[in-house]
Motif scaffolding. Structure first.
Motif, PDB file in Angstrom:
ATOM      1  N   ASP A   1      36.364   4.184   7.770  1.00  0.00           N
ATOM      2  CA  ASP A   1      37.675   4.183   7.118  1.00  0.00           C
ATOM      3  C   ASP A   1      38.277   2.794   7.283  1.00  0.00           C
ATOM      4  O   ASP A   1      37.832   2.021   8.124  1.00  0.00           O
ATOM      5  CB  ASP A   1      38.590   5.228   7.751  1.00  0.00           C
TER       6      ASP A   1
ATOM      7  N   PHE B   1      41.476  10.315  14.372  1.00  0.00           N
ATOM      8  CA  PHE B   1      40.272  11.109  14.144  1.00  0.00           C
ATOM      9  C   PHE B   1      39.665  11.579  15.469  1.00  0.00           C
ATOM     10  O   PHE B   1      39.190  12.712  15.568  1.00  0.00           O
ATOM     11  CB  PHE B   1      39.232  10.311  13.346  1.00  0.00           C
TER      12      PHE B   1
ATOM     13  N   TRP C   1      31.341   7.648  11.013  1.00  0.00           N
ATOM     14  CA  TRP C   1      32.648   7.740  10.354  1.00  0.00           C
ATOM     15  C   TRP C   1      33.059   6.352   9.905  1.00  0.00           C
ATOM     16  O   TRP C   1      32.877   5.377  10.646  1.00  0.00           O
ATOM     17  CB  TRP C   1      33.640   8.300  11.359  1.00  0.00           C
TER      18      TRP C   1
ATOM     19  N   TRP D   1      38.979  15.390  16.543  1.00  0.00           N
ATOM     20  CA  TRP D   1      37.678  15.853  17.035  1.00  0.00           C
ATOM     21  C   TRP D   1      37.853  16.637  18.331  1.00  0.00           C
ATOM     22  O   TRP D   1      37.303  17.727  18.495  1.00  0.00           O
ATOM     23  CB  TRP D   1      36.739  14.662  17.258  1.00  0.00           C
TER      24      TRP D   1
END
Length: 89
Positions: A38, A51, A36, A55
């Motif tokens: 960002d 996030f 991931w 999850w």
């Protein structure tokens, strides 16, 4: 409001890359990975932790571990506003 990457970097955001290791729902002995990325603010990492909460709430595969790194692309002293430019042949 979505900001572009340069605006985020100038506001202190840096690129955060996280690698999630999780167990497969049907095969608990099997570990899989997910990467991931960002732009996020260190040291609190609000987007990363949001996030991770997503999850844990929505994904069936339980997390085993998370490994992440953070890199500021532009530091405050590295950027300056240039008004003019001189070209020398």
């Amino acid at each position: 409001m979505e900001r572009n990457e340069t605006e985020l970097m100038l506001r202190g955001y840096g690129l955060t890359t996280a690698e999630f290791y999780y167990r497969m729902p049907d095969f608990q002995s099997v570990l899989n990975s997910f990467v991931w990325q960002d732009y996020d603010l260190a040291p609190d990492y609000p987007r990363l932790f949001k996030f991770i909460e997503f999850w844990q709430d929505e994904i069936e595969g339980p997390l085993h571990s998370v490994r992440f790194t953070h890199r500021k692309m532009i530091a405050p002293g590295e950027w300056r506003n240039v008004v003019g430019e001189f070209k020398v042949h």
